[in-house]
Design a protein around this motif. Structure first.
Motif, PDB file in Angstrom:
ATOM      1  N   GLY A   1      -1.514  12.455   1.374  1.00  0.00           N
ATOM      2  CA  GLY A   1      -0.640  11.959   0.315  1.00  0.00           C
ATOM      3  C   GLY A   1       0.716  11.540   0.828  1.00  0.00           C
ATOM      4  N   GLY A   2       0.842  11.427   2.165  1.00  0.00           N
ATOM      5  CA  GLY A   2       2.095  11.029   2.793  1.00  0.00           C
ATOM      6  C   GLY A   2       2.508  12.040   3.840  1.00  0.00           C
ATOM      7  N   ASP A   3       2.724  11.563   5.084  1.00  0.00           N
ATOM      8  CA  ASP A   3       3.169  12.471   6.150  1.00  0.00           C
ATOM      9  C   ASP A   3       4.454  11.946   6.772  1.00  0.00           C
ATOM     10  OD1 ASP A   3       2.014  11.284   9.197  1.00  0.00           O
ATOM     11  OD2 ASP A   3       1.261  10.415   7.344  1.00  0.00           O
ATOM     12  N   GLY A   4       5.549  12.658   6.527  1.00  0.00           N
ATOM     13  CA  GLY A   4       6.841  12.308   7.123  1.00  0.00           C
ATOM     14  C   GLY A   4       7.152  10.833   7.035  1.00  0.00           C
ATOM     15  N   CYS A   5       7.420  10.234   8.203  1.00  0.00           N
ATOM     16  CA  CYS A   5       7.641   8.788   8.294  1.00  0.00           C
ATOM     17  C   CYS A   5       6.372   8.073   8.749  1.00  0.00           C
ATOM     18  CB  CYS A   5       8.778   8.482   9.269  1.00  0.00           C
ATOM     19  SG  CYS A   5      10.394   9.073   8.740  1.00  0.00           S
ATOM     20  N   GLY A   6       5.223   8.728   8.589  1.00  0.00           N
ATOM     21  CA  GLY A   6       3.978   8.207   9.133  1.00  0.00           C
ATOM     22  C   GLY A   6       3.226   7.275   8.224  1.00  0.00           C
ATOM     23  N   GLN A   7       2.217   7.802   7.505  1.00  0.00           N
ATOM     24  CA  GLN A   7       1.303   6.982   6.727  1.00  0.00           C
ATOM     25  C   GLN A   7       1.243   7.442   5.272  1.00  0.00           C
ATOM     26  OE1 GLN A   7      -1.361   4.515   7.478  1.00  0.00           O
ATOM     27  NE2 GLN A   7      -0.255   3.997   9.348  1.00  0.00           N
ATOM     28  N   HIS A   8       0.848   6.512   4.413  1.00  0.00           N
ATOM     29  CA  HIS A   8       0.618   6.801   2.988  1.00  0.00           C
ATOM     30  C   HIS A   8      -0.542   5.908   2.551  1.00  0.00           C
ATOM     31  CE1 HIS A   8       1.111   8.091  -0.985  1.00  0.00           C
ATOM     32  NE2 HIS A   8       2.400   7.872  -1.182  1.00  0.00           N
ATOM     33  N   PRO A   9      -1.768   6.245   2.967  1.00  0.00           N
ATOM     34  CA  PRO A   9      -2.885   5.319   2.791  1.00  0.00           C
ATOM     35  C   PRO A   9      -3.222   4.969   1.347  1.00  0.00           C
ATOM     36  CG  PRO A   9      -3.655   7.448   3.590  1.00  0.00           C
ATOM     37  CD  PRO A   9      -2.174   7.458   3.725  1.00  0.00           C
ATOM     38  N   THR A  10      -3.151   5.944   0.429  1.00  0.00           N
ATOM     39  CA  THR A  10      -3.518   5.595  -0.945  1.00  0.00           C
ATOM     40  C   THR A  10      -2.463   4.718  -1.613  1.00  0.00           C
ATOM     41  OG1 THR A  10      -2.618   7.664  -1.848  1.00  0.00           O
ATOM     42  CG2 THR A  10      -4.956   7.643  -1.237  1.00  0.00           C
ATOM     43  N   GLN A  11      -1.196   4.834  -1.204  1.00  0.00           N
ATOM     44  CA  GLN A  11      -0.180   3.907  -1.700  1.00  0.00           C
ATOM     45  C   GLN A  11      -0.475   2.504  -1.206  1.00  0.00           C
ATOM     46  OE1 GLN A  11       2.679   4.416  -3.791  1.00  0.00           O
ATOM     47  NE2 GLN A  11       2.650   2.174  -3.769  1.00  0.00           N
ATOM     48  N   SER A  12      -0.868   2.386   0.056  1.00  0.00           N
ATOM     49  CA  SER A  12      -1.227   1.086   0.596  1.00  0.00           C
ATOM     50  C   SER A  12      -2.408   0.488  -0.164  1.00  0.00           C
ATOM     51  CB  SER A  12      -1.569   1.209   2.087  1.00  0.00           C
ATOM     52  OG  SER A  12      -1.979  -0.036   2.614  1.00  0.00           O
ATOM     53  N   LEU A  13      -3.414   1.301  -0.435  1.00  0.00           N
ATOM     54  CA  LEU A  13      -4.598   0.797  -1.133  1.00  0.00           C
ATOM     55  C   LEU A  13      -4.272   0.349  -2.550  1.00  0.00           C
ATOM     56  CD1 LEU A  13      -7.155   3.433   0.171  1.00  0.00           C
ATOM     57  CD2 LEU A  13      -7.295   0.952   0.566  1.00  0.00           C
ATOM     58  N   LEU A  14      -3.413   1.075  -3.249  1.00  0.00           N
ATOM     59  CA  LEU A  14      -3.062   0.641  -4.597  1.00  0.00           C
ATOM     60  C   LEU A  14      -2.204  -0.616  -4.560  1.00  0.00           C
ATOM     61  CD1 LEU A  14       0.067   1.351  -5.845  1.00  0.00           C
ATOM     62  CD2 LEU A  14      -0.759   3.663  -5.414  1.00  0.00           C
ATOM     63  N   ASP A  15      -1.383  -0.762  -3.519  1.00  0.00           N
ATOM     64  CA  ASP A  15      -0.632  -2.001  -3.342  1.00  0.00           C
ATOM     65  C   ASP A  15      -1.584  -3.171  -3.113  1.00  0.00           C
ATOM     66  OD1 ASP A  15       1.738  -0.601  -3.586  1.00  0.00           O
ATOM     67  OD2 ASP A  15       2.145  -0.529  -1.436  1.00  0.00           O
ATOM     68  N   LEU A  16      -2.572  -2.961  -2.241  1.00  0.00           N
ATOM     69  CA  LEU A  16      -3.558  -3.998  -1.962  1.00  0.00           C
ATOM     70  C   LEU A  16      -4.339  -4.360  -3.220  1.00  0.00           C
ATOM     71  CD1 LEU A  16      -4.972  -2.706   1.449  1.00  0.00           C
ATOM     72  CD2 LEU A  16      -3.302  -4.534   1.109  1.00  0.00           C
ATOM     73  N   PHE A  17      -4.701  -3.368  -3.998  1.00  0.00           N
ATOM     74  CA  PHE A  17      -5.437  -3.606  -5.237  1.00  0.00           C
ATOM     75  C   PHE A  17      -4.606  -4.447  -6.201  1.00  0.00           C
ATOM     76  CE2 PHE A  17      -7.036  -1.576  -9.391  1.00  0.00           C
ATOM     77  CZ  PHE A  17      -7.974  -2.574  -9.567  1.00  0.00           C
ATOM     78  N   THR A  18      -3.323  -4.136  -6.312  1.00  0.00           N
ATOM     79  CA  THR A  18      -2.435  -4.887  -7.196  1.00  0.00           C
ATOM     80  C   THR A  18      -2.319  -6.341  -6.744  1.00  0.00           C
ATOM     81  OG1 THR A  18      -1.188  -2.851  -7.645  1.00  0.00           O
ATOM     82  CG2 THR A  18      -0.121  -4.945  -8.203  1.00  0.00           C
ATOM     83  N   ILE A  19      -2.197  -6.551  -5.443  1.00  0.00           N
ATOM     84  CA  ILE A  19      -2.112  -7.920  -4.914  1.00  0.00           C
ATOM     85  C   ILE A  19      -3.421  -8.669  -5.143  1.00  0.00           C
ATOM     86  CG2 ILE A  19      -1.878  -9.276  -2.788  1.00  0.00           C
ATOM     87  CD1 ILE A  19       0.010  -7.030  -1.761  1.00  0.00           C
ATOM     88  N   LYS A  20      -4.540  -8.005  -4.919  1.00  0.00           N
ATOM     89  CA  LYS A  20      -5.844  -8.642  -5.120  1.00  0.00           C
ATOM     90  C   LYS A  20      -6.057  -9.009  -6.581  1.00  0.00           C
ATOM     91  CE  LYS A  20     -10.744  -8.081  -3.916  1.00  0.00           C
ATOM     92  NZ  LYS A  20     -11.390  -8.155  -5.235  1.00  0.00           N
ATOM     93  N   GLN A  21      -5.643  -8.157  -7.490  1.00  0.00           N
ATOM     94  CA  GLN A  21      -5.736  -8.467  -8.914  1.00  0.00           C
ATOM     95  C   GLN A  21      -4.961  -9.743  -9.246  1.00  0.00           C
ATOM     96  OE1 GLN A  21      -4.311  -4.924 -10.947  1.00  0.00           O
ATOM     97  NE2 GLN A  21      -6.358  -4.582 -11.805  1.00  0.00           N
ATOM     98  N   GLU A  22      -3.823  -9.894  -8.597  1.00  0.00           N
ATOM     99  CA  GLU A  22      -2.927 -11.014  -8.912  1.00  0.00           C
ATOM    100  C   GLU A  22      -3.412 -12.326  -8.316  1.00  0.00           C
ATOM    101  OE1 GLU A  22       0.356 -12.317 -11.014  1.00  0.00           O
ATOM    102  OE2 GLU A  22      -0.300 -10.231 -10.846  1.00  0.00           O
ATOM    103  N   PHE A  23      -3.849 -12.282  -7.047  1.00  0.00           N
ATOM    104  CA  PHE A  23      -4.123 -13.518  -6.315  1.00  0.00           C
ATOM    105  C   PHE A  23      -5.607 -13.718  -5.988  1.00  0.00           C
ATOM    106  CE2 PHE A  23       0.277 -12.324  -5.311  1.00  0.00           C
ATOM    107  CZ  PHE A  23       0.944 -13.492  -5.661  1.00  0.00           C
ATOM    108  N   GLY A  24      -6.434 -12.705  -6.192  1.00  0.00           N
ATOM    109  CA  GLY A  24      -7.854 -12.852  -5.943  1.00  0.00           C
ATOM    110  C   GLY A  24      -8.279 -12.563  -4.516  1.00  0.00           C
ATOM    111  N   SER A  25      -7.429 -12.887  -3.556  1.00  0.00           N
ATOM    112  CA  SER A  25      -7.700 -12.622  -2.145  1.00  0.00           C
ATOM    113  C   SER A  25      -6.370 -12.504  -1.412  1.00  0.00           C
ATOM    114  CB  SER A  25      -8.557 -13.732  -1.530  1.00  0.00           C
ATOM    115  OG  SER A  25      -7.812 -14.922  -1.433  1.00  0.00           O
TER     116      SER A  25
END
Length: 294
Positions: free
Chosen positions: A120-144
């Motif tokens: 769910g987030g490690d320090g200054c490292g990674q936040h994979p589910t935030q990235s995936l929801l960002d990608l999902f939002t972009i895909k919804q908007e633009f299709g690809s």
């Protein structure tokens, strides 16, 4: 997929499969596992969106949530994170969602525990589910993602959102460019080649992704006032007027209004900030389903 601790764990096809599953959940698909699934959410940093989003996703999937509060756990008595997670595993927890201040805290866990780990987030490292929801939002908007230009603007050095998104977006065919204070820049060759002043990117970006100033991760005090940051690096009303007609505004939140983004833009027509939060539930449902079924 045994665990999800980094976007580097996922292939392009796996990312797209999760996004498709998130879309199905957003369209009302129901799913439940034949066996009872027990989940625990271990948050060692403050969180509103990620913690409640996971809890909502778990409830929608029919999981049993085992309450866990770091402030009343045996960690205060000196217990290690490893022993805490092993304890949860021993009593029957199937999935642990963990946010921790330590970079790559999960390295002590992967290979040594049998329950599923979601970072769910490690320090200054990674936040994979935030990235995936960002990608999902972009895909919804633009299709690809092919041919899109995504500008990530702000505190790049301390942002796990920037780190999680840059490789995934590039792998999916988007061009990722960066802006923000040079003092908070990642400094790697790739980012150096794609760094621009904010007024250079506003007019050409399809997605303007703003980042919060990570004050809690700064060793020294900020070198400018909030007002100065907004004028030099923030999305002001004047800058927003120069954005492309079909472009969108994103932000992982929490939002510092009138710092990285003008107050009146947070819920403007171009903003997808609260849409991202809504999509977080569907995306995390997709991640949890994928883990349980694998």
């Amino acid at each position: 997929m045994r665990h999800l601790v980094s976007m580097n764990d996922l292939s392009k096809n796996e990312i797209l499969t999760i996004l498709d599953q998130a879309e199905s959940f957003a369209n009302g698909e129901k799913w439940s596992f034949t066996d009872k699934v027990f989940a625990a959410n271990l948050f060692f940093e403050p969180s509103t969106r990620t913690k409640t989003s996971f809890e909502m996703a778990e409830r929608k999937l029919g999981f049993e949530i085992i309450p866990f509060e770091t402030s009343t756990s045996s960690l205060l008595k000196g217990e290690t994170l490893y022993d805490t997670v092993k304890t949860l595993e021993s009593i029957g927890v199937d999935v642990a969602v963990i946010r921790h201040t330590q970079d790559k805290y999960y390295e002590d866990l992967i290979g040594n525990v049998n329950l599923k780990i979601v970072n769910g987030g490690d320090g200054c490292g990674q936040h994979p589910t935030q990235s995936l929801l960002d990608l999902f939002t972009i895909k919804q908007e633009f299709g690809s993602f092919e041919g899109l230009k995504v500008a990530i603007i702000g505190d790049l050095q301390h942002s796990r959102v920037a780190k999680s998104n840059k490789d995934a977006l590039t792998a999916l065919g988007a061009e990722v460019i960066f802006s923000g204070p040079r003092e908070w820049f990642l400094g790697e060759n790739e980012e150096s080649q794609n760094y621009y002043e904010i007024d250079e990117v506003i007019e050409t970006a399809d997605v303007v992704m703003l980042l919060r100033i990570q004050h809690e991760r700064h060793v020294t005090k900020s070198f400018m006032t909030k007002e100065q940051y907004h004028l030099q690096y923030g999305l002001t009303v004047e800058r927003a007027k120069r954005m492309k007609n079909n472009s969108i505004i994103m932000h992982p939140a929490p939002v510092n209004r009138n710092v990285e983004i003008a107050d009146e833009l947070v819920e403007c027509e171009k903003s997808r900030i609260f849409k991202q939060m809504q999509n977080g539930v569907f995306t995390r449902m997709a991640v949890l389903r994928t883990l349980i079924e694998s």
